[in-house]
Write a protein that holds these residues in place. Sequence first.
Motif, mmCIF file in Angstrom:
data_model
loop_
_atom_site.group_PDB
_atom_site.id
_atom_site.type_symbol
_atom_site.label_atom_id
_atom_site.label_comp_id
_atom_site.label_asym_id
_atom_site.label_seq_id
_atom_site.Cartn_x
_atom_site.Cartn_y
_atom_site.Cartn_z
ATOM 1 N N LEU A 15 0.808 -1.151 -0.102
ATOM 2 C CA LEU A 15 -0.096 -0.235 0.069
ATOM 3 C C LEU A 15 0.975 1.213 -0.079
ATOM 4 O O LEU A 15 0.539 2.293 -0.549
ATOM 5 N N MET A 21 0.844 7.215 3.194
ATOM 6 C CA MET A 21 -0.559 7.280 3.941
ATOM 7 C C MET A 21 -0.129 7.376 5.309
ATOM 8 O O MET A 21 0.941 6.932 5.553
ATOM 9 N N GLU A 25 -5.218 6.247 7.463
ATOM 10 C CA GLU A 25 -5.612 6.052 5.984
ATOM 11 C C GLU A 25 -5.486 4.523 5.582
ATOM 12 O O GLU A 25 -6.057 3.989 4.970
ATOM 13 N N LEU A 26 -4.211 3.859 6.304
ATOM 14 C CA LEU A 26 -4.002 2.443 6.212
ATOM 15 C C LEU A 26 -5.221 1.521 6.354
ATOM 16 O O LEU A 26 -5.646 0.699 5.876
ATOM 17 N N SER A 29 -7.911 1.975 4.027
ATOM 18 C CA SER A 29 -7.596 0.928 3.145
ATOM 19 C C SER A 29 -7.944 -0.370 3.166
ATOM 20 O O SER A 29 -8.565 -1.231 2.363
ATOM 21 N N GLN A 32 -11.745 -0.842 3.302
ATOM 22 C CA GLN A 32 -12.558 -0.751 2.301
ATOM 23 C C GLN A 32 -12.177 -1.360 1.051
ATOM 24 O O GLN A 32 -12.942 -1.905 0.374
ATOM 25 N N SER A 33 -10.719 -1.478 1.081
ATOM 26 C CA SER A 33 -10.350 -2.272 -0.389
ATOM 27 C C SER A 33 -9.795 -3.589 -0.084
ATOM 28 O O SER A 33 -9.721 -4.501 -1.008
ATOM 29 N N ALA A 149 -6.287 -3.969 -8.007
ATOM 30 C CA ALA A 149 -7.428 -3.909 -6.722
ATOM 31 C C ALA A 149 -8.580 -4.640 -7.312
ATOM 32 O O ALA A 149 -9.298 -5.289 -6.720
#
Length: 187
Positions: A15, A21, A25-26, A29, A32-33, A149
């Motif tokens: 990432l 990040m 934010e990690l 991630s 979310q992803s 992704a």
Amino acid sequence: MPVKVSTLGHALLGLLSEQAMTGYELTASFDQSLANVWSARHSQIYPELAKLQAAGLIEQTEAGPRGSKRYAATAEGRSTVVRWLEHEPTSGVLRSERMLRVFFLWMLRPAGAVAYLRAEAQRHRDEVARYERTAGLIDAEPHPAARWARIALEAGIRFDRAMAEWADWAVAELEHVRPVERDLGKN
């Protein structure tokens, strides 16, 4: 000598190879992803970031929002991910508490087992819907990493569709349980 990096560490390095990040934010991630392939909590991410930084695999860049630390992978950090991808075998072990529970559903009354399986089917259908919403966002993203992704997300979509179908099949199987088998599950 290369540093031993955990799977979570490799995920963080991957990432952070894409963009700098913060820890927050990690975590987002992962939520979310990466949720369909790997999970991580705040409490796991921050100690791992400290290990990666101590090993020289990530560095602190500019400050993030509200004075938070923003990290990016170093050249050695990116090389570590590439070595992991190219040379380290996967364990091949998939662990699932949900499937472990299926092994023991015989201990419940049939109605309880059916309820569990119906809930599983619905959970997987809900995941497919969530992944499909995420796919729309990823498809609009121009970054090259977005393509990969999306490919990984498609695996999640297909997996959860198959698991919903399996759970529906299992419910149908239980609806045809012989009386002797049904009596074994009585508490």
